[in-house]
Design an enzyme around this catalytic site. Structure first.
Site, PDB file in Angstrom:
ATOM      1  CG  ASP A 198      -8.381  -0.604   4.919  1.00  0.00           C
ATOM      2  OD1 ASP A 198      -9.189  -0.320   4.638  1.00  0.00           O
ATOM      3  OD2 ASP A 198      -7.961  -1.112   5.639  1.00  0.00           O
TER       4      ASP A 198
ATOM      5  CE  LYS B 234      -6.120   6.578   2.886  1.00  0.00           C
ATOM      6  NZ  LYS B 234      -6.083   5.810   4.320  1.00  0.00           N
TER       7      LYS B 234
ATOM      8  CG  ASP C 193      -8.612   4.609   5.989  1.00  0.00           C
ATOM      9  OD1 ASP C 193      -9.482   3.775   6.954  1.00  0.00           O
ATOM     10  OD2 ASP C 193      -7.254   5.079   5.707  1.00  0.00           O
TER      11      ASP C 193
ATOM     12  CG  ASP D 287      -7.564   2.822   9.787  1.00  0.00           C
ATOM     13  OD1 ASP D 287      -7.914   1.541   9.460  1.00  0.00           O
ATOM     14  OD2 ASP D 287      -6.761   3.674   9.570  1.00  0.00           O
TER      15      ASP D 287
ATOM     16  CG  HIS E 299      -5.668  -4.648   5.309  1.00  0.00           C
ATOM     17  ND1 HIS E 299      -5.111  -3.638   5.631  1.00  0.00           N
ATOM     18  CD2 HIS E 299      -5.615  -5.642   5.463  1.00  0.00           C
ATOM     19  CE1 HIS E 299      -3.330  -4.205   5.548  1.00  0.00           C
ATOM     20  NE2 HIS E 299      -3.898  -5.427   5.545  1.00  0.00           N
TER      21      HIS E 299
ATOM     22  CD  GLU F 283      -4.483  -1.487   1.712  1.00  0.00           C
ATOM     23  OE1 GLU F 283      -5.609  -0.873   2.680  1.00  0.00           O
ATOM     24  OE2 GLU F 283      -3.407  -1.756   2.818  1.00  0.00           O
TER      25      GLU F 283
ATOM     26  CG  ASP G 195      -4.880  -1.193   9.089  1.00  0.00           C
ATOM     27  OD1 ASP G 195      -5.002  -0.300   9.835  1.00  0.00           O
ATOM     28  OD2 ASP G 195      -4.934  -1.015   7.411  1.00  0.00           O
TER      29      ASP G 195
ATOM     30  CD1 TRP H  96      -2.545   1.780   0.830  1.00  0.00           C
ATOM     31  CD2 TRP H  96      -1.368   2.122   2.008  1.00  0.00           C
ATOM     32  NE1 TRP H  96      -3.588   3.232   0.507  1.00  0.00           N
ATOM     33  CE2 TRP H  96      -2.228   3.275   2.364  1.00  0.00           C
ATOM     34  CE3 TRP H  96       0.245   2.211   2.925  1.00  0.00           C
ATOM     35  CZ2 TRP H  96      -1.847   4.550   2.261  1.00  0.00           C
ATOM     36  CZ3 TRP H  96       0.145   3.944   3.918  1.00  0.00           C
ATOM     37  CH2 TRP H  96      -1.053   5.223   3.387  1.00  0.00           C
TER      38      TRP H  96
ATOM     39  CG  HIS I 230      -8.626   2.452   2.396  1.00  0.00           C
ATOM     40  ND1 HIS I 230      -7.092   1.493   2.192  1.00  0.00           N
ATOM     41  CD2 HIS I 230      -8.230   2.094   3.536  1.00  0.00           C
ATOM     42  CE1 HIS I 230      -5.927   1.804   2.878  1.00  0.00           C
ATOM     43  NE2 HIS I 230      -7.154   2.300   3.561  1.00  0.00           N
TER      44      HIS I 230
END
Length: 418
Positions: A258, A227, A293, A295, A285, A225, A325, A184, A261
């Site tokens: 993810d 984004k 994003d 997390d 993820h 990955e 993640d 990533w 993302h």
């Protein structure tokens, strides 16, 4: 009633709708989730003292953060005591462990710099996954790494990712478990770019060079990955979903999604079925975005359950690489880890306890009335009794009892770090 008695009652009820609870918990026990090491120290790592860069930010200053490799390993051990099943540990390259007086930059990393992690994993029966760390480094030049127009910068990060492939193969050789190595990059621009194609062309060439080195594809699962944006990268991200999916398909590597993302109105659960039709394996993820994003710690929420349902109902347990993640520095970090791991496992168990074949039949018969009714009634089936039995059978605390151990560890260990 005892936990066992409650389980037997639940088992009988689930059997009445065609669900074998014994089979469900035996399947769950064998599903590995990759625990991300960076929750324990707010993504700091061991190879730099500077701030996070590259669109990443950990917020909060809860006391007790791990300050060195031993403390981080101790904290991971504490988490593993409270999570049922056998899992994997996910490392970033910035968690290399150097001998006193030794240091090499990221493009010179070698397997020996992760030997202590391999020893740690062997002793606990864990597999290891890995990630190049293309952020929080002086050579993240103008928020660019593998797409940089500066050739020296770009080659540095190419060498770094090549080194990470070699380290990943070392993990697989030592542990006998394939290593998922995820690439990533944070590359992008704060404002509207004058050239969208050029950075992506350079990124493509960089990936081509990285993958050109010899490695055993049965041991190293290279993932890519995407984004959507990051802090300071709001207008353009080089590694977009379209880029990463197309590149992975062309090169025969694994697409990693993810669920933080994407645009807030997109959900990864809806993407899984499409990806499974065209890929032997995919990687996830699992996180929790709040407006962006961000997390946050994974909860037993609608999207986590839908992700798990898509994996289970499509017989894709062996085709989906699961990792967490998130990084929350505002709460007890051990609690964050344990909540996230157990919540993803709960979601998987919930999916395994669903009469998926019957629900598909109802949909195919256009019997939407009964389908809705069944889906709603399943929400109050005694899922918790099966989960608690699963925990008891695997020697970890059930219900909220695990939090007593977290508080003890905070009082006796974490509080003494500050």
């Amino acid at each position: 009633m005892t936990t066992k008695e409650r389980y037997e009652s639940a088992k009988e009820l689930y059997a009445s709708i065609g669900v074998n609870t014994d089979k469900a918990i035996e399947t769950l026990k064998k599903i590995p989730i990759s625990l991300h090491c960076w929750q324990g120290d707010d993504v700091t790592g061991f190879d730099h003292d500077g701030p996070l860069t590259g669109g990443i930010q950990a917020t909060g200053n809860y006391p007790g953060k791990a300050r060195n490799p031993q403390e981080l390993m101790d904290d991971i051990d504490e988490v593993l005591k409270l999570v049922p099943g056998k899992h994997k540990l996910n490392l970033h390259a910035s968690y290399a462990i150097f001998e006193p007086g030794e240091f090499v930059d990221r493009d010179k990393l070698e397997p020996k710099h992760f030997a202590k992690w391999v020893e740690f994993a062997k002793e606990r029966g864990l597999g290891l996954d890995f990630n190049p760390t293309c952020f929080a480094h002086p050579k993240v030049k103008d928020n660019l790494t593998l797409s940089s127009p500066d050739e020296e910068t770009r080659q540095f990060w190419i060498r770094h990712c090549q080194a990470c492939i070699r380290i990943s193969e070392y993990f697989a050789d030592e542990l006998g478990v394939p290593c998922a190595m995820n690439i990533w990059i944070p590359d992008g621009y704060k404002d509207i770019p004058a050239d969208r194609l050029g950075p992506r062309a350079r990124f493509k060439d960089s990936l081509d060079q990285i993958l050109a080195i010899p490695y055993d594809k049965s041991k190293v699962y290279v993932c890519l990955e995407s984004k959507v944006f990051g802090i300071g990268l709001e207008s353009y991200t080089v590694g977009s979903s379209e880029f990463t999916i197309n590149y992975a398909a062309r090169k025969g590597i694994i697409s990693l999604m993810d669920n933080g993302h994407y645009h807030p109105t997109e959900v990864v659960s809806d993407k899984i079925s499409s990806m499974l039709l065209f890929n032997d394996k995919i990687a996830l993820h699992v996180t929790r975005p709040v407006r962006w994003d961000s997390d946050h710690v994974v909860l037993f929420d609608d999207e986590t359950r839908e992700i798990a349902k898509e994996i289970v109902r499509n017989d894709a347990i062996d085709r989906v690489l699961l990792a967490l993640d998130f990084f929350d520095a505002s709460i007890n970090r051990i609690s964050a880890w344990v909540n996230g791991m157990r919540n993803l496992q709960k979601a998987l168990l919930y999916a395994l306890l669903t009469p998926n074949a019957r629900l598909k039949e109802l949909q195919n018969e256009s019997n939407f009335t009964e389908l809705m009714t069944m889906q709603e009634e399943l929400k109050v089936y005694p899922f918790g009794d099966v989960w608690n039995y699963f925990c008891e059978a695997n020697g970890v605390p059930e219900r909220e009892d695990w939090f007593k151990e977290v508080k003890r560890y905070e009082d006796e260990v974490l509080s003494r770090r500050n």
